[in-house]
Design a protein around this motif. Structure first.
Motif, PDB file in Angstrom:
ATOM      1  N   ALA A 161      -5.185  -6.295 -47.924  1.00 51.10           N
ATOM      2  CA  ALA A 161      -6.322  -7.057 -47.403  1.00 51.10           C
ATOM      3  C   ALA A 161      -6.030  -7.723 -46.072  1.00 51.10           C
ATOM      4  N   SER A 162      -4.761  -7.845 -45.706  1.00 52.88           N
ATOM      5  CA  SER A 162      -4.427  -8.456 -44.414  1.00 52.88           C
ATOM      6  C   SER A 162      -4.870  -7.589 -43.245  1.00 52.88           C
ATOM      7  N   GLY A 163      -4.935  -6.285 -43.465  1.00 48.97           N
ATOM      8  CA  GLY A 163      -5.264  -5.363 -42.382  1.00 48.97           C
ATOM      9  C   GLY A 163      -4.112  -5.121 -41.430  1.00 48.97           C
ATOM     10  N   GLU A 164      -2.929  -5.612 -41.774  1.00 51.56           N
ATOM     11  CA  GLU A 164      -1.779  -5.494 -40.878  1.00 51.56           C
ATOM     12  C   GLU A 164      -0.707  -4.552 -41.422  1.00 51.56           C
ATOM     13  N   ILE A 165      -1.034  -3.858 -42.505  1.00 58.25           N
ATOM     14  CA  ILE A 165      -0.113  -2.894 -43.114  1.00 58.25           C
ATOM     15  C   ILE A 165      -0.870  -1.588 -43.319  1.00 58.25           C
ATOM     16  N   ILE A 166      -0.264  -0.468 -42.949  1.00 58.81           N
ATOM     17  CA  ILE A 166      -0.869   0.829 -43.234  1.00 58.81           C
ATOM     18  C   ILE A 166       0.142   1.703 -43.969  1.00 58.81           C
ATOM     19  N   CYS A 167      -0.373   2.711 -44.662  1.00 57.55           N
ATOM     20  CA  CYS A 167       0.475   3.591 -45.464  1.00 57.55           C
ATOM     21  C   CYS A 167       0.133   5.043 -45.157  1.00 57.55           C
ATOM     22  N   PHE A 168       1.179   5.843 -44.927  1.00 51.09           N
ATOM     23  CA  PHE A 168       1.000   7.273 -44.715  1.00 51.09           C
ATOM     24  C   PHE A 168       1.315   8.032 -46.005  1.00 51.09           C
ATOM     25  N   PRO A 169       0.627   9.154 -46.241  1.00 54.46           N
ATOM     26  CA  PRO A 169       0.871   9.916 -47.473  1.00 54.46           C
ATOM     27  C   PRO A 169       2.259  10.543 -47.539  1.00 54.46           C
ATOM     28  N   ALA A 170       2.907  10.686 -46.378  1.00 54.09           N
ATOM     29  CA  ALA A 170       4.258  11.248 -46.342  1.00 54.09           C
ATOM     30  C   ALA A 170       4.952  10.779 -45.077  1.00 54.09           C
ATOM     31  N   GLY A 171       6.269  10.824 -45.095  1.00 54.57           N
ATOM     32  CA  GLY A 171       7.027  10.410 -43.930  1.00 54.57           C
ATOM     33  C   GLY A 171       7.270  11.560 -42.982  1.00 54.57           C
ATOM     34  N   GLY A 172       7.895  11.273 -41.858  1.00 56.88           N
ATOM     35  CA  GLY A 172       8.279  12.299 -40.903  1.00 56.88           C
ATOM     36  C   GLY A 172       7.263  12.604 -39.827  1.00 56.88           C
ATOM     37  N   LEU A 173       6.021  12.167 -40.000  1.00 60.42           N
ATOM     38  CA  LEU A 173       5.020  12.493 -38.986  1.00 60.42           C
ATOM     39  C   LEU A 173       5.149  11.546 -37.790  1.00 60.42           C
ATOM     40  N   PRO A 174       4.885  12.041 -36.581  1.00 61.82           N
ATOM     41  CA  PRO A 174       4.927  11.178 -35.395  1.00 61.82           C
ATOM     42  C   PRO A 174       3.705  10.268 -35.371  1.00 61.82           C
TER      43      PRO A 174
END
Length: 231
Positions: free
Chosen positions: A119-132
């Motif tokens: 809810a802070s809007g300051e954290i995001i999550c990617f479905p997998a690592g390694g992407l630029p």
């Protein structure tokens, strides 16, 4: 742009513009700057001798080289052309087949950050690592006029560990927008779990720019605590 379209005829106008700018930034801008005598910084702390212009320069004959036993100017030009062509193709392929697909994922993660991450809007999550993701994130924050810049990114590494990584200040390699808490830095495993009060902690780098946890929930909690601790 015509060359990009030759190799990728189905590219959209938006992706073409993005690809052109990224290829210029990744390869051509430095060549232009060197050609016109523009220093990389006002105070240069070290010189990089691995760039394309230096490598092409080393194809020139040495001052004391015997012309009778060296390559002809035409042969040297052919070698230089092949080197430049390979570098351009390598950069174009990286942009078109890695950077452009990654941009879509970064944008989706950015736009869904409130609903799917925090809810802070300051954290995001990617479905997998390694992407630029870094350059895309900076550009997309501006495009979508994000008021509170992203501080931490979550993703999995090749071994399945969840990572929390601090976002650097744009244009800086080692300055973070927000680092992980000082008390965590350089601590690992059970000791870190105890100090942080978060189950499953694996490590926190001594510089505070990256950490790890066994689970997504643990990595997210580390980011949430870091936000609360250092803001």
């Amino acid at each position: 742009k015509e060359l990009i379209k030759t190799y990728y005829p189905d590219i959209t106008p938006t992706d073409l513009e993005t690809a052109y700018n990224k290829i210029y930034d990744s390869l051509l801008e430095a060549l232009d700057a060197i050609d016109t005598g523009v220093e990389i910084a006002e105070e240069v702390l070290y010189r990089d001798s691995t760039g394309l212009s230096r490598r092409v320069g080393r194809l020139n004959p040495r001052w004391n080289e015997d012309p009778a036993q060296s390559l002809s100017p035409d042969e040297r030009f052919e070698d230089a052309s092949a080197m430049c062509g390979k570098d351009f193709m390598d950069v174009m392929i990286q942009v078109m087949e890695s950077e452009i697909p990654a941009r879509t994922i970064v944008e989706q993660s950015l736009l869904e950050r409130f609903e799917k991450t925090d809810a802070s809007g300051e954290i995001i999550c990617f479905p997998a690592g390694g992407l630029p993701w870094k350059s895309h994130l900076y550009e997309l924050e501006k495009k979508h006029e994000i008021p509170e810049l992203i501080k931490f990114v979550l993703y999995t590494d090749e071994g399945g560990m969840w990572r929390i990584q601090a976002v650097t200040v744009e244009g800086k390699a080692f300055e973070n927008r927000l680092s992980l808490p000082e008390a965590w830095r350089g601590v690992r495993d059970e000791d870190l779990t105890k100090i942080a009060g978060i189950p499953g902690c694996k490590f926190c780098h001594a510089a505070g720019f990256i950490g790890g946890n066994e689970t997504y929930e643990g990595a997210l909690k580390m980011a949430q605590v870091a936000l609360a601790t250092t803001t």
